[in-house]
Design a protein around this motif. Structure first.
Motif, PDB file in Angstrom:
ATOM      1  N   LEU A   1       0.826  -1.210   0.000  1.00 12.93           N
ATOM      2  CA  LEU A   1       0.000   0.000   0.000  1.00 12.93           C
ATOM      3  C   LEU A   1       0.858   1.258   0.000  1.00 12.93           C
ATOM      4  N   VAL A   2       1.716   1.408   1.027  1.00 10.16           N
ATOM      5  CA  VAL A   2       2.429   2.681   1.208  1.00 10.16           C
ATOM      6  C   VAL A   2       3.569   2.849   0.212  1.00 10.16           C
ATOM      7  N   ARG A   3       4.451   1.846   0.126  1.00  2.41           N
ATOM      8  CA  ARG A   3       5.667   2.028  -0.669  1.00  2.41           C
ATOM      9  C   ARG A   3       5.499   1.669  -2.137  1.00  2.41           C
ATOM     10  N   SER A   4       4.327   1.177  -2.513  1.00  5.19           N
ATOM     11  CA  SER A   4       4.096   0.832  -3.915  1.00  5.19           C
ATOM     12  C   SER A   4       2.959   1.657  -4.495  1.00  5.19           C
ATOM     13  N   VAL A   5       1.722   1.321  -4.144  1.00  7.41           N
ATOM     14  CA  VAL A   5       0.574   1.977  -4.769  1.00  7.41           C
ATOM     15  C   VAL A   5       0.518   3.459  -4.410  1.00  7.41           C
ATOM     16  N   LEU A   6       0.634   3.789  -3.131  1.00  8.82           N
ATOM     17  CA  LEU A   6       0.595   5.199  -2.752  1.00  8.82           C
ATOM     18  C   LEU A   6       1.830   5.950  -3.245  1.00  8.82           C
ATOM     19  N   ALA A   7       2.967   5.269  -3.294  1.00 10.69           N
ATOM     20  CA  ALA A   7       4.179   5.912  -3.819  1.00 10.69           C
ATOM     21  C   ALA A   7       4.016   6.254  -5.297  1.00 10.69           C
ATOM     22  N   LEU A   8       3.366   5.383  -6.062  1.00 10.95           N
ATOM     23  CA  LEU A   8       3.111   5.678  -7.470  1.00 10.95           C
ATOM     24  C   LEU A   8       2.186   6.885  -7.608  1.00 10.95           C
ATOM     25  N   ARG A   9       1.219   7.021  -6.710  1.00 10.98           N
ATOM     26  CA  ARG A   9       0.336   8.191  -6.735  1.00 10.98           C
ATOM     27  C   ARG A   9       1.116   9.465  -6.399  1.00 10.98           C
ATOM     28  N   GLU A  10       2.036   9.369  -5.436  1.00 11.08           N
ATOM     29  CA  GLU A  10       2.832  10.543  -5.072  1.00 11.08           C
ATOM     30  C   GLU A  10       3.691  11.018  -6.232  1.00 11.08           C
ATOM     31  N   GLU A  11       4.034  10.094  -7.132  1.00  9.44           N
ATOM     32  CA  GLU A  11       4.821  10.459  -8.314  1.00  9.44           C
ATOM     33  C   GLU A  11       3.947  10.989  -9.447  1.00  9.44           C
ATOM     34  N   GLY A  12       2.653  11.095  -9.182  1.00 10.41           N
ATOM     35  CA  GLY A  12       1.744  11.606 -10.206  1.00 10.41           C
ATOM     36  C   GLY A  12       1.118  10.537 -11.060  1.00 10.41           C
ATOM     37  N   GLY A  13       1.248   9.273 -10.654  1.00 13.33           N
ATOM     38  CA  GLY A  13       0.719   8.182 -11.460  1.00 13.33           C
ATOM     39  C   GLY A  13       1.771   7.639 -12.412  1.00 13.33           C
ATOM     40  N   ILE A  14       1.351   6.749 -13.293  1.00 13.44           N
ATOM     41  CA  ILE A  14       2.259   6.096 -14.244  1.00 13.44           C
ATOM     42  C   ILE A  14       2.009   6.670 -15.634  1.00 13.44           C
ATOM     43  N   ASP A  15       3.056   7.196 -16.231  1.00 10.37           N
ATOM     44  CA  ASP A  15       2.955   7.762 -17.584  1.00 10.37           C
ATOM     45  C   ASP A  15       2.854   6.620 -18.598  1.00 10.37           C
ATOM     46  N   LEU A  16       1.704   6.507 -19.234  1.00 10.65           N
ATOM     47  CA  LEU A  16       1.490   5.457 -20.230  1.00 10.65           C
ATOM     48  C   LEU A  16       1.885   5.894 -21.633  1.00 10.65           C
ATOM     49  N   GLY A  17       2.290   7.153 -21.787  1.00 14.37           N
ATOM     50  CA  GLY A  17       2.606   7.663 -23.110  1.00 14.37           C
ATOM     51  C   GLY A  17       1.360   8.153 -23.821  1.00 14.37           C
ATOM     52  N   GLY A  18       1.564   8.929 -24.839  1.00 23.32           N
ATOM     53  CA  GLY A  18       0.439   9.434 -25.624  1.00 23.32           C
ATOM     54  C   GLY A  18      -0.455  10.366 -24.837  1.00 23.32           C
ATOM     55  N   GLY A  19       0.089  11.001 -23.814  1.00 21.85           N
ATOM     56  CA  GLY A  19      -0.692  11.943 -23.036  1.00 21.85           C
ATOM     57  C   GLY A  19      -1.625  11.301 -22.028  1.00 21.85           C
ATOM     58  N   GLU A  20      -1.402  10.012 -21.693  1.00 27.88           N
ATOM     59  CA  GLU A  20      -2.284   9.310 -20.764  1.00 27.88           C
ATOM     60  C   GLU A  20      -1.507   8.895 -19.516  1.00 27.88           C
ATOM     61  N   THR A  21      -2.120   9.125 -18.352  1.00 28.28           N
ATOM     62  CA  THR A  21      -1.537   8.738 -17.071  1.00 28.28           C
ATOM     63  C   THR A  21      -2.431   7.721 -16.382  1.00 28.28           C
ATOM     64  N   LEU A  22      -1.814   6.686 -15.846  1.00 26.43           N
ATOM     65  CA  LEU A  22      -2.563   5.682 -15.091  1.00 26.43           C
ATOM     66  C   LEU A  22      -2.560   6.085 -13.622  1.00 26.43           C
ATOM     67  N   TRP A  23      -3.755   6.083 -13.031  1.00 23.09           N
ATOM     68  CA  TRP A  23      -3.910   6.492 -11.641  1.00 23.09           C
ATOM     69  C   TRP A  23      -4.472   5.327 -10.835  1.00 23.09           C
ATOM     70  N   PRO A  24      -3.651   4.690  -9.958  1.00 23.34           N
ATOM     71  CA  PRO A  24      -4.152   3.576  -9.145  1.00 23.34           C
ATOM     72  C   PRO A  24      -5.000   4.080  -7.986  1.00 23.34           C
ATOM     73  N   GLU A  25      -6.181   3.528  -7.831  1.00 27.93           N
ATOM     74  CA  GLU A  25      -7.115   3.914  -6.776  1.00 27.93           C
ATOM     75  C   GLU A  25      -7.375   2.707  -5.889  1.00 27.93           C
ATOM     76  N   PRO A  26      -6.775   2.662  -4.687  1.00 23.85           N
ATOM     77  CA  PRO A  26      -6.953   1.491  -3.830  1.00 23.85           C
ATOM     78  C   PRO A  26      -8.312   1.479  -3.130  1.00 23.85           C
ATOM     79  N   VAL A  27      -8.868   0.276  -3.020  1.00 21.44           N
ATOM     80  CA  VAL A  27     -10.050   0.021  -2.207  1.00 21.44           C
ATOM     81  C   VAL A  27      -9.609  -0.982  -1.142  1.00 21.44           C
ATOM     82  N   LEU A  28      -9.671  -0.589   0.117  1.00 20.76           N
ATOM     83  CA  LEU A  28      -9.097  -1.392   1.193  1.00 20.76           C
ATOM     84  C   LEU A  28     -10.107  -2.430   1.679  1.00 20.76           C
ATOM     85  N   VAL A  29      -9.659  -3.697   1.686  1.00 18.29           N
ATOM     86  CA  VAL A  29     -10.524  -4.809   2.054  1.00 18.29           C
ATOM     87  C   VAL A  29      -9.875  -5.585   3.194  1.00 18.29           C
ATOM     88  N   GLY A  30     -10.689  -6.047   4.128  1.00 17.88           N
ATOM     89  CA  GLY A  30     -10.163  -6.840   5.240  1.00 17.88           C
ATOM     90  C   GLY A  30     -11.260  -7.199   6.210  1.00 17.88           C
TER      91      GLY A  30
END
Length: 395
Positions: free
Chosen positions: A23-52
């Motif tokens: 959660l913290v060092r992977s998914v949230l860290a990717l969000r802190e970097e602004g998401g993942i640049d997919l190229g072509g002007g598109e950014t991937l934004w991971p949105e976690p849903v917490l289950v437990g």
């Protein structure tokens, strides 16, 4: 730039590994970097849903990290029935993982999971086959391949530095306190076989993918698993009998003829540079890699020591090795985060025959099943005192 949101149901994030690494060092860290640049002007934004299982703990995490307070649930079935959920991730205790993954596959979700994926080879293969039939994309965490030390070691392998690889020697482990006088660093279920614990089931899947990806498929295993510390204290301070192995000593033969020896122990005190180290010896050179660093010695620079027990050693053997440089600029890479990014890119790749087609993902549920297979055969080897052949798996 347009944003493409991918919703990820993350099950098991209240546990140490699921919380800190995924959660913290992977998914949230990717969000802190602004998401993942997919190229072509598109950014991937991971949105976690917490289950437990513990709603109050999930809501506390959502509040701590500024996540949607409504994006938490203790109802896995309801989450999987939600068409807006794209990916199901599982970091639960091993004994609960297979059933949850089966439900997610049946719901048509893409799958990303911690290892081991199941408590038996039959169960792990069932998951791989079900995902293949369902046409969902799937991956299994194999984080050590993405760490700087192992990446440097892979560079040496890929360059042909070693010549013919002769042997691999691995040392892993540290002292896990029993829990009486000092609190334990690992949860108590790790030491109960009935809850899916044991160092073989935990670590041998790691050794399978490290050996397989860097040096070749494991073709046989001979192991000795034991419980060095039979009595421990749980999180409530209550004593319990440790029914799972806390140390294992394995010998693996590899495709191509190399031999690997790996010691794994939660009852060892560390006298090495890192908690895990691998020494690789080949006809043309040797290397020692940890999680971050990697040192090497080429044949042309190998000294010629002479055995003489009557005189003190005058050579500084460690000083005769060189460091592999951080040429890739990834010395601070988090292996979990690096693989999360690759898997998310894989999920979002287009399923076409053109240049942007999704490439096969190598660290999938079948690769996860190989890890379960090796652990299972290692336990059989230990119980029966024999070497076990490791047949190649197919879907």
């Amino acid at each position: 730039m347009s944003r493409r949101t991918v919703r990820i149901a993350m099950n098991g994030v209240t546990g140490r590994m699921g919380h800190r690494q995924h959660l913290v060092r992977s998914v949230l860290a990717l969000r802190e970097e602004g998401g993942i640049d997919l190229g072509g002007g598109e950014t991937l934004w991971p949105e976690p849903v917490l289950v437990g299982r513990r709603e109050h703990a999930l809501r506390a995490l959502a509040h701590e990290y500024g996540l949607d307070p409504q994006a938490v649930s203790t109802d896995l079935d309801a989450v999987l029935a939600d068409d807006s959920i794209d990916i199901y991730f599982d970091a639960q205790v091993t004994s609960a993982r297979q059933e949850a993954l089966k439900k997610a596959i049946a719901a048509g979700k893409h799958i990303y999971a911690e290892k081991p994926t199941a408590t038996s080879l039959d169960g792990a293969l069932e998951l791989a086959r079900a995902a293949s039939r369902a046409g969902v994309k799937h991956g299994v965490v194999q984080d050590k391949l993405f760490l700087p030390g192992l990446r440097k070691l892979a560079r040496l392998v890929d360059s042909g530095f070693f010549g013919r690889v002769l042997s691999v020697r691995g040392e892993f482990g540290y002292w896990v306190f029993e829990g009486d006088r000092q609190s334990a660093q690992r949860p108590s279920w790790n030491y109960r076989a009935e809850d899916g614990g044991g160092i073989v089931s935990d670590m041998f899947p790691h050794w399978e993918y490290v050996l397989h990806n860097l040096f070749g498929r494991v073709t046989s295993v001979q192991a000795h698993a034991t419980t060095h510390i039979p009595r421990r204290w749980d999180e409530r301070g209550e004593p319990y009998e440790a029914t799972a192995d806390d140390a294992a000593y394995g010998i693996f033969t590899l495709e191509g003829g190399a031999v690997a020896q790996i010691n794994s122990s939660w009852a060892v005190r560390v006298h090495r540079d890192e908690l895990v180290e691998f020494q690789v010896d080949g006809t043309e050179g040797s290397a020692v890699a940890g999680l971050r660093g990697c040192r090497y010695q080429h044949r042309a620079g190998t000294p010629k020591p002479v055995w003489n027990p009557d005189l003190p050693a005058t050579e500084r053997f460690r000083a005769q090795w060189q460091e592999v440089p951080d040429n890739d600029g990834d010395e601070d890479t988090n292996g979990f985060k690096a693989q999360w990014e690759l898997f998310l890119r894989h999920v979002c790749a287009r399923d076409t025959s053109g240049p942007e087609a999704a490439e096969p993902y190598p660290w999938d549920l079948l690769a996860g099943a190989r890890g379960v297979q090796l652990a299972e055969l290692a336990l059989i080897s230990s119980a029966e005192g024999r070497r076990c052949e490791v047949p190649e798996l197919e879907l």
